[in-house]
Enzyme design. Structure first.
Site, PDB file in Angstrom:
ATOM      1  N   ALA A  34       0.861  -1.189   0.000  1.00  0.00           N
ATOM      2  CA  ALA A  34       0.000   0.000   0.000  1.00  0.00           C
ATOM      3  C   ALA A  34       0.895   1.236   0.000  1.00  0.00           C
ATOM      4  CB  ALA A  34      -0.893  -0.010   1.229  1.00  0.00           C
ATOM      5  N   TYR A  75      -9.907   1.103   4.502  1.00  0.00           N
ATOM      6  CA  TYR A  75      -9.229   2.353   4.153  1.00  0.00           C
ATOM      7  C   TYR A  75     -10.178   3.233   3.318  1.00  0.00           C
ATOM      8  CZ  TYR A  75      -5.372  -0.076   6.290  1.00  0.00           C
ATOM      9  OH  TYR A  75      -4.588  -0.753   7.203  1.00  0.00           O
TER      10      TYR A  75
HETATM   11  C1  LIG Z   1       2.957  -7.861   6.791  1.00  0.00           C
HETATM   12  C2  LIG Z   1       1.652  -7.654   6.075  1.00  0.00           C
HETATM   13  C3  LIG Z   1       1.391  -6.439   5.454  1.00  0.00           C
HETATM   14  C4  LIG Z   1       0.207  -6.255   4.721  1.00  0.00           C
HETATM   15  N1  LIG Z   1       0.019  -5.095   4.026  1.00  0.00           N
HETATM   16  C5  LIG Z   1      -1.009  -4.995   3.154  1.00  0.00           C
HETATM   17  C6  LIG Z   1      -1.074  -3.924   2.228  1.00  0.00           C
HETATM   18  O1  LIG Z   1      -0.169  -3.099   2.129  1.00  0.00           O
HETATM   19  N2  LIG Z   1      -2.159  -3.868   1.426  1.00  0.00           N
HETATM   20  C7  LIG Z   1      -3.152  -4.807   1.452  1.00  0.00           C
HETATM   21  O2  LIG Z   1      -4.122  -4.705   0.711  1.00  0.00           O
HETATM   22  N3  LIG Z   1      -3.084  -5.858   2.289  1.00  0.00           N
HETATM   23  C8  LIG Z   1      -2.018  -5.988   3.109  1.00  0.00           C
HETATM   24  N4  LIG Z   1      -1.900  -7.098   3.896  1.00  0.00           N
HETATM   25  C9  LIG Z   1      -2.883  -8.192   3.745  1.00  0.00           C
HETATM   26  C10 LIG Z   1      -2.346  -9.238   2.759  1.00  0.00           C
HETATM   27  O3  LIG Z   1      -2.121  -8.696   1.472  1.00  0.00           O
HETATM   28  C11 LIG Z   1      -3.281 -10.452   2.652  1.00  0.00           C
HETATM   29  O4  LIG Z   1      -4.494 -10.058   2.084  1.00  0.00           O
HETATM   30  C12 LIG Z   1      -3.563 -11.102   3.997  1.00  0.00           C
HETATM   31  O5  LIG Z   1      -2.375 -11.207   4.770  1.00  0.00           O
HETATM   32  C13 LIG Z   1      -4.177 -12.490   3.839  1.00  0.00           C
HETATM   33  O6  LIG Z   1      -3.342 -13.303   3.044  1.00  0.00           O
HETATM   34  P1  LIG Z   1      -2.330 -14.392   3.704  1.00  0.00           P
HETATM   35  O7  LIG Z   1      -3.171 -15.325   4.509  1.00  0.00           O
HETATM   36  O8  LIG Z   1      -1.674 -15.051   2.511  1.00  0.00           O
HETATM   37  O9  LIG Z   1      -1.344 -13.654   4.557  1.00  0.00           O
HETATM   38  C14 LIG Z   1      -0.755  -7.283   4.669  1.00  0.00           C
HETATM   39  C15 LIG Z   1      -0.496  -8.484   5.339  1.00  0.00           C
HETATM   40  C16 LIG Z   1       0.679  -8.687   6.017  1.00  0.00           C
HETATM   41  C17 LIG Z   1       0.937 -10.028   6.675  1.00  0.00           C
END
Ligand SMILES: Cc1cc2nc3c(=O)[nH]c(=O)nc-3n(C[C@H](O)[C@H](O)[C@H](O)COP(=O)(O)O)c2cc1C
Length: 372
Positions: free
Chosen positions: A59, A185
């Site tokens: 983001a 957001y």
């Molecule tokens: C360290 C971290 C930072 C994240 N930052 C963002 C972000 O910048 N934008 C966003 O849309 N989601 C963000 N997320 C959410 C992830 O993109 C993702 O949708 C969420 O972690 C679920 O997927 P996962 O189970 O593979 O982790 C973040 C997640 C983590 C773990």
């Protein structure tokens, strides 16, 4: 020869992807006044060697007050553009993985401490804090300093900030832009009746709540080169009574499709502390499946997708066209290599590491060649 759908190529508008694995955007809270740092070279650099099809930059705030924390990455002036450009030069010198950027405004969830300092709101009169803005003066949580409602001029300024950032992204040669319309957001705050209490043409009916996010989409789509994708990340539901839900998400996705949106990335939640999320493996996949059934544009599923066969099943059954990984690829940055080995498929690996190929996976590394 592998039969895994996960390792078949896919096209998002004009962008050729080598397989179906996308690296989800992940905030790093490691920027300096919005400028990318050497952390970003390390972080994006190693993910660009992972064998995934697409790397999505975290983001990235379109204005300073649109940052979640004071350490967020930004793209709002020449300094932030230059710093990101230097990072991209380093990453691209050693990888041809396409790179997308998520453009974002944090709205009422801005001005908080970084997660490892607790993530609490920093009020505007405290050091490092600022006044937040939102559709309506409704705080995210009880006891928080409330946001100021954006007036017409404020809306135009935010829209123009998204446009200016998209132009900078185009100049940096980024392959795609993703608008952050999820996780509570700013754009999601306009969509959800829980955060949008406006009584003008930007609030009330579903059509009115879609209006500002669609205006931002149209303006960004017009500003970013027509042959490069502009996608939107949505929360498929607020997981809260009276909130944004799947039916409204589908209406939004169809409106985006009609306006030339290149893909929908289906996440969920983040709008209200009142959410109750049925968390578990692939818990957001049913949301992606429903959006996919109601549209014809590419759909990305995300959320606790960690297993190779789990990922293959999502793509193979057509629940989604692509799967995105966040935590799993931080934990194991070679996840796509291991998935390819599991299925007898291949990935592009860096020349420097080609000798790591285990003898039982003799064809793991494809010869790097053009993506198309
Ligand atoms: C360290 C971290 C930072 C994240 N930052 C963002 C972000 O910048 N934008 C966003 O849309 N989601 C963000 N997320 C959410 C992830 O993109 C993702 O949708 C969420 O972690 C679920 O997927 P996962 O189970 O593979 O982790 C973040 C997640 C983590 C773990």
């Amino acid at each position: 020869m592998s039969h895994a759908r996960l390792f078949t190529p896919f096209r998002v508008a004009g962008l050729e992807l080598r397989n179906r694995i996308v690296i989800a955007p992940m905030c790093q809270y490691s920027a300096d006044e919005g400028r990318a740092t050497d952390w970003h070279v390390m972080h994006l650099g190693h993910l660009a060697q992972s064998g995934a099809a697409l790397l999505t930059i975290e983001a990235t705030a379109v204005t300073p007050e649109g940052r979640i924390s004071a350490r967020d990455l930004g793209l709002w002036n020449d300094d932030t553009e230059r710093a990101l450009g230097q990072t991209l030069d380093s990453v691209r010198r050693w990888s041809d993985m396409p790179i997308a950027i998520q453009l974002a405004h944090a709205g009422r969830k801005a001005s908080v401490k970084v997660p490892w300092e607790g993530g609490a709101q920093v009020p505007p009169d405290a050091a490092g804090g600022w006044q937040t803005v939102a559709p309506s003066p409704v705080a995210f949580a009880d006891g928080q300093h409330p946001p100021i409602a954006l007036d017409k001029q404020g809306l135009a300024a935010v829209r123009e900030a998204f446009v200016a950032a998209a132009r900078r992204a185009a100049r940096l040669g980024l392959d795609a832009v993703q608008l952050h319309g999820a996780h509570g957001y700013l754009l999601h705050e306009f969509l959800s009746p829980l955060s949008n209490r406006r009584d003008d043409e930007y609030g009330g009916s579903l059509g009115n709540r879609l209006r500002f996010p669609l205006e931002v989409f149209d303006a960004v789509r017009a500003a970013f080169p027509a042959d490069r994708p502009v996608t939107v990340r949505v929360s498929g539901t607020d997981w809260a009574p009276e909130g944004w839900d799947l039916e409204q998400t589908i209406a939004f996705a169809q409106a985006l499709e009609a306006r030339g949106c290149s893909g929908i990335h289906v996440s969920s939640g983040g709008l209200t502390p009142a959410q109750t999320i049925p968390i578990g493996p692939g818990y957001q996949v049913p949301l992606a499946r429903a959006v996919k059934a109601a549209t014809t544009i590419p759909v990305v599923a995300v959320g606790l997708i960690t297993g190779f066969d789990q990922a293959e099943a999502i793509v193979g059954t057509g629940d989604a066209d692509l799967i995105a990984l966040a935590r799993a690829i931080l934990y194991d940055p070679r996840w796509p290599w291991h998935a390819a080995a599991h299925f007898g498929a291949s990935v592009v690996g860096p020349n420097q590491y080609l000798r790591s190929q285990p003898s039982r996976y003799r064809n793991l590394f494809a010869t790097p060649g053009p993506r198309s």
